[in-house]
Design an enzyme around this catalytic site. Structure first.
Site, PDB file in Angstrom:
ATOM      1  N   ASP A 183      36.750  52.221  42.548  1.00 16.04           N
ATOM      2  CA  ASP A 183      36.201  51.106  41.772  1.00 16.04           C
ATOM      3  C   ASP A 183      36.298  49.839  42.629  1.00 16.04           C
ATOM      4  O   ASP A 183      36.901  49.838  43.703  1.00 16.04           O
ATOM      5  CB  ASP A 183      37.027  50.926  40.483  1.00 16.04           C
ATOM      6  N   CYS A 239      31.581  48.699  31.179  1.00 20.77           N
ATOM      7  CA  CYS A 239      32.350  48.069  32.258  1.00 20.77           C
ATOM      8  C   CYS A 239      33.760  48.639  32.191  1.00 20.77           C
ATOM      9  O   CYS A 239      34.299  48.817  31.087  1.00 20.77           O
ATOM     10  CB  CYS A 239      32.375  46.551  32.060  1.00 20.77           C
TER      11      CYS A 239
HETATM   12  N1  DGL Z   1      34.326  47.654  37.772  1.00 23.35           N
HETATM   13  C1  DGL Z   1      33.229  46.807  37.405  1.00 23.35           C
HETATM   14  C2  DGL Z   1      32.260  47.555  36.496  1.00 23.35           C
HETATM   15  O1  DGL Z   1      32.622  48.506  35.819  1.00 23.35           O
HETATM   16  C3  DGL Z   1      33.708  45.561  36.669  1.00 23.35           C
HETATM   17  C4  DGL Z   1      34.382  44.549  37.530  1.00 23.35           C
HETATM   18  C5  DGL Z   1      33.517  44.023  38.669  1.00 23.35           C
HETATM   19  O2  DGL Z   1      32.631  43.173  38.438  1.00 23.35           O
HETATM   20  O3  DGL Z   1      33.748  44.478  39.785  1.00 23.35           O
HETATM   21  O4  DGL Z   1      31.122  47.177  36.434  1.00 23.35           O
END
Ligand code: DGL
Length: 269
Positions: free
Chosen positions: A10, A184
């Site tokens: 991530d 998200c």
């Molecule tokens: N991990 C990102 C998502 O699920 C959220 C945080 C980011 O903007 O990096 O879109």
């Protein structure tokens, strides 16, 4: 093959919500988690930038010998899953498709809300994924510009964040959606406050939980599950500050994390 780890990555610690679900559903599996904290956030990045980052991280995890990869970031999955699957031989999934599928199964009135970062929402990846299962479903999307930041600051409860959520969800509630995709990685930590806003009339779909279910199904069907009774090994790697990762990480994972390695990837964001 079976003893090799599942690679999960991530933009930062958010994908640990997905890793935590994998640990819950597949408690015998080894996991290597990479958080690209040096280049967080991904939600405001362009598609080309995200593709570059994803290729680099998948190469890194492949070198570590993982048997399966989960792109545990909605923004990165939306931008790059398809092209990455075509380019690399290691099997992988993202988090968009499992969430969309679960939403189509859950909705009764075929009205589905999706909340996410600018990258995820502007890609319309959830709309397309929902329409592969039900072409007539109505999908109401909403960019939540600063919601992940609230979670990063640990502000998941209270009147202030509740008011912000209320504003973001107003159009989705007005459209009478009965199902809401938390598009998200950070939003599952806001579930309790989101439920206070929506009441019991809207079913929340966590992409994290749904993606973990899919990992389980695939590993079982391929005969890739780890055998034996030795305790599983979890390795946490961060491209940026280890202390911040340690502090926030346990909360996202739902388990204590006592060690994080720092690894810098070549390309700088
Ligand atoms: N991990 C990102 C998502 O699920 C959220 C945080 C980011 O903007 O990096 O879109």
């Amino acid at each position: 093959m079976n003893g090799k780890a599942i690679g999960v990555f991530d933009s930062g610690v958010g994908g640990l919500t997905v890793a935590g679900e994998i640990i819950k559903q597949l408690p015998n599996e080894n996991i290597i988690y990479f958080g690209d904290t040096a280049r967080f956030p991904y939600g405001s990045r362009s598609t080309d930038e995200l593709k570059g980052f994803v290729f680099e991280i998948v190469e890194f995890l492949q070198e570590k010998g993982v048997k399966f990869i989960v792109i545990a970031c909605n923004s990165a999955s939306a931008a790059a899953l398809e092209v990455t699957q075509k380019h690399f031989s290691v099997p992988m999934i993202g988090v968009v498709e499992p969430g969309a599928r679960a939403a189509v199964q859950a909705t009764r009135n075929r009205r589905i809300g999706v909340i996410g970062t600018p990258a995820t929402i502007s890609s319309s990846a959830y709309v397309e994924a929902v329409h592969t299962y039900d072409s007539q479903a109505e999908v109401y999307q909403q960019i939540c510009l600063d919601l992940a930041d609230y979670v990063e600051r640990g502000e998941t409860r209270g009147e202030k964040v509740k008011k912000v959520i209320k504003n973001y969800l107003a159009p989705i509630i007005a459209a009478q959606a009965d199902t809401l995709i938390l598009g998200c990685t950070h939003y599952p930590l806001l579930s309790a406050t989101i439920k206070e806003v929506t009441g019991s009339g809207i079913r929340l779909i966590s992409s994290a939980e749904e993606a973990a279910k899919e990992v389980k199904e695939i590993l079982e069907s391929k005969g890739y599950l780890r055998e034996g009774n030795s305790p599983p090994v979890y390795q946490f790697i961060s491209s940026g500050d280890e202390d911040k990762f340690l502090k926030l990480g346990s909360q996202f994972l739902g388990h204590p994390i006592d060690k994080v390695e720092r690894v810098s990837l070549d390309r700088k964001g």
